[in-house]
Design a protein around this motif. Structure first.
Motif, short mmCIF file in Angstrom:
data_model
loop_
_atom_site.label_atom_id
_atom_site.label_comp_id
_atom_site.label_asym_id
_atom_site.label_seq_id
_atom_site.Cartn_x
_atom_site.Cartn_y
_atom_site.Cartn_z
N ARG A 15 0.83 -1.21 0.00
CA ARG A 15 0.00 0.00 0.00
C ARG A 15 0.86 1.25 0.00
O ARG A 15 0.52 2.24 -0.65
CB ARG A 15 -0.94 -0.01 1.21
CG ARG A 15 -2.11 -0.97 1.07
CD ARG A 15 -3.16 -0.72 2.12
NE ARG A 15 -2.67 -1.04 3.46
CZ ARG A 15 -2.72 -2.24 3.99
NH1 ARG A 15 -3.22 -3.26 3.30
NH2 ARG A 15 -2.28 -2.48 5.21
N GLU A 75 2.10 1.70 -3.49
CA GLU A 75 1.01 2.18 -4.34
C GLU A 75 0.73 3.66 -4.10
O GLU A 75 0.52 4.42 -5.04
CB GLU A 75 -0.25 1.35 -4.07
CG GLU A 75 -1.42 1.72 -4.97
CD GLU A 75 -2.64 0.85 -4.71
OE1 GLU A 75 -3.69 1.12 -5.32
OE2 GLU A 75 -2.55 -0.08 -3.89
N GLU A 76 0.76 4.06 -2.83
CA GLU A 76 0.53 5.47 -2.50
C GLU A 76 1.62 6.35 -3.09
O GLU A 76 1.35 7.45 -3.60
CB GLU A 76 0.48 5.64 -0.98
CG GLU A 76 -0.78 5.05 -0.35
CD GLU A 76 -0.72 5.03 1.16
OE1 GLU A 76 0.33 5.47 1.71
OE2 GLU A 76 -1.68 4.56 1.80
N VAL A 131 3.52 5.71 -5.77
CA VAL A 131 3.37 5.76 -7.22
C VAL A 131 2.21 6.66 -7.60
O VAL A 131 2.32 7.49 -8.52
CB VAL A 131 3.16 4.34 -7.78
CG1 VAL A 131 2.76 4.40 -9.26
CG2 VAL A 131 4.42 3.50 -7.60
N ASN A 132 1.09 6.54 -6.88
CA ASN A 132 -0.09 7.36 -7.19
C ASN A 132 0.19 8.84 -6.97
O ASN A 132 -0.29 9.70 -7.73
CB ASN A 132 -1.27 6.92 -6.34
CG ASN A 132 -1.84 5.59 -6.79
OD1 ASN A 132 -1.60 5.15 -7.91
ND2 ASN A 132 -2.57 4.93 -5.91
N ARG A 133 0.96 9.14 -5.93
CA ARG A 133 1.29 10.55 -5.65
C ARG A 133 2.08 11.15 -6.80
O ARG A 133 1.79 12.27 -7.26
CB ARG A 133 2.09 10.63 -4.35
CG ARG A 133 2.46 12.05 -3.94
CD ARG A 133 3.36 12.02 -2.72
NE ARG A 133 3.79 13.35 -2.32
CZ ARG A 133 4.76 13.59 -1.46
NH1 ARG A 133 5.41 12.58 -0.90
NH2 ARG A 133 5.11 14.82 -1.16
N ALA A 158 2.25 9.96 -9.90
CA ALA A 158 1.44 9.93 -11.12
C ALA A 158 0.43 11.08 -11.15
O ALA A 158 0.23 11.72 -12.19
CB ALA A 158 0.71 8.59 -11.23
N ASP A 159 -0.17 11.37 -10.01
CA ASP A 159 -1.14 12.47 -9.94
C ASP A 159 -0.44 13.81 -10.20
O ASP A 159 -0.98 14.68 -10.91
CB ASP A 159 -1.82 12.50 -8.57
CG ASP A 159 -2.78 11.33 -8.38
OD1 ASP A 159 -3.14 10.69 -9.39
OD2 ASP A 159 -3.14 11.04 -7.22
N ARG A 200 0.46 14.07 -13.87
CA ARG A 200 -0.72 14.29 -14.69
C ARG A 200 -1.14 15.76 -14.64
O ARG A 200 -1.47 16.38 -15.67
CB ARG A 200 -1.87 13.41 -14.23
CG ARG A 200 -3.12 13.51 -15.10
CD ARG A 200 -4.25 12.62 -14.58
NE ARG A 200 -3.80 11.24 -14.42
CZ ARG A 200 -3.62 10.65 -13.23
NH1 ARG A 200 -3.85 11.33 -12.11
NH2 ARG A 200 -3.23 9.41 -13.17
N SER A 245 6.50 1.39 -10.57
CA SER A 245 5.30 1.24 -11.40
C SER A 245 5.57 0.39 -12.63
O SER A 245 4.65 0.14 -13.42
CB SER A 245 4.79 2.62 -11.84
OG SER A 245 5.67 3.18 -12.81
N ILE A 294 4.08 5.19 -15.70
CA ILE A 294 3.46 6.49 -15.42
C ILE A 294 3.45 7.27 -16.74
O ILE A 294 4.48 7.79 -17.18
CB ILE A 294 4.23 7.25 -14.33
CG1 ILE A 294 4.24 6.43 -13.03
CG2 ILE A 294 3.59 8.62 -14.08
CD1 ILE A 294 4.98 7.08 -11.89
#
Length: 254
Positions: A188, A191-192, A194-196, A198-199, A202, A235, A239
């Motif tokens: 987790r 994942e957090e 990578v998402n940070r 990626a966001d 973006r 990732s 990304i």
């Protein structure tokens, strides 16, 4: 704070007591354990509910199958059907086998392990629904059982065999659940991260109308370039809004 620490220690004590009683405890035992905290009836009911949700029966054995998925129920039924082919023995014969196993007889140890295989499945049901597969719990329990029957020489009476084996089996299952919980927490966190990244990529890519480089993203955010590159790697270089992601993927494959 002292009350909180006492509560946590008492709860662990109650769980340990239940484990020694094959994951079942009487409500009177719970009340007695928590008596120094002067809990009201509602608080005690919440503790009973917590114990049941963690596979511990209160005043009656827990129904482990409530936590099983349909797939796990099918697996369990098939597994138990295979165990029915094993020869079952009387209590007197089981005691004799236990004594021989305690004396180091390898054949007796193997036969004793076979007698306890259904017991492993019963215990595994109590630990179901905690993020691991029933099949894996049974596998871990069976390994502990195999090791346990070879360690019975420290006992004095055959009546102690079930308690020792049961504890070893449950310890193995609890350790497996803890290990997987830690692995889940790490996943987790990855994942957090990578998402940070990626966001953030973006958002910046939308502002610039193109993909961005790790260096540009670092300049526009509080993220370090290495943090961004680590996220790209974690990732699998997927990304989409970061430049040279494809190049990084190619380098990784080489």
């Amino acid at each position: 704070m002292d009350q909180e620490r006492l509560f946590v220690r008492t709860l662990e004590k109650v769980k340990k007591m239940a484990r020694e009683q094959e994951n079942c405890i009487r409500s009177e035992q719970v009340r007695e354990a928590f008596s120094p905290l002067s809990l009201d009836e509602m608080q005690l009911l919440q503790i009973y509910d917590y114990l049941r949700k963690h596979g511990i029966g209160v005043d009656e054995p827990a129904d482990g199958e409530e936590s099983l998925t349909e797939e796990e129920k099918d697996y369990l039924q098939e597994y138990l059907e295979t165990l029915e082919q094993l020869e079952r023995v009387s209590e007197g014969e089981l005691e004799a086998i236990s004594l021989s196993a305690m004396a180091g007889d390898a054949d007796a140890q193997k036969k004793l392990a076979e007698q306890y295989l259904p017991h492993v499945a019963d215990l595994a049901k109590l630990y179901a629904g905690q993020g691991v597969f029933l099949e894996d719990l049974i596998g871990e329990g069976n390994v502990a059982l195999t090791v346990g029957v070879q360690m019975l020489g420290c006992l004095e009476r055959a009546s102690e065999v079930q308690g020792m084996l049961g504890k070893m089996i449950m310890d193995a299952m609890e350790d497996y659940i803890s290990e997987n919980a830690e692995a889940g927490r790490k996943n987790r966190r990855v994942e957090e991260r990578v998402n940070r990244v990626a966001d953030a990529a973006r958002s910046l890519a939308q502002d610039l109308g193109r993909k961005v480089t790790p260096e540009e993203l670092a300049q526009e955010t509080k993220l370090q370039v290495q943090t961004i590159r680590d996220a790209m790697r974690l990732s699998g270089y997927k990304i989409e809004d970061l430049e040279n992601a494809d190049q990084g993927n190619g380098e990784q494959q080489e």
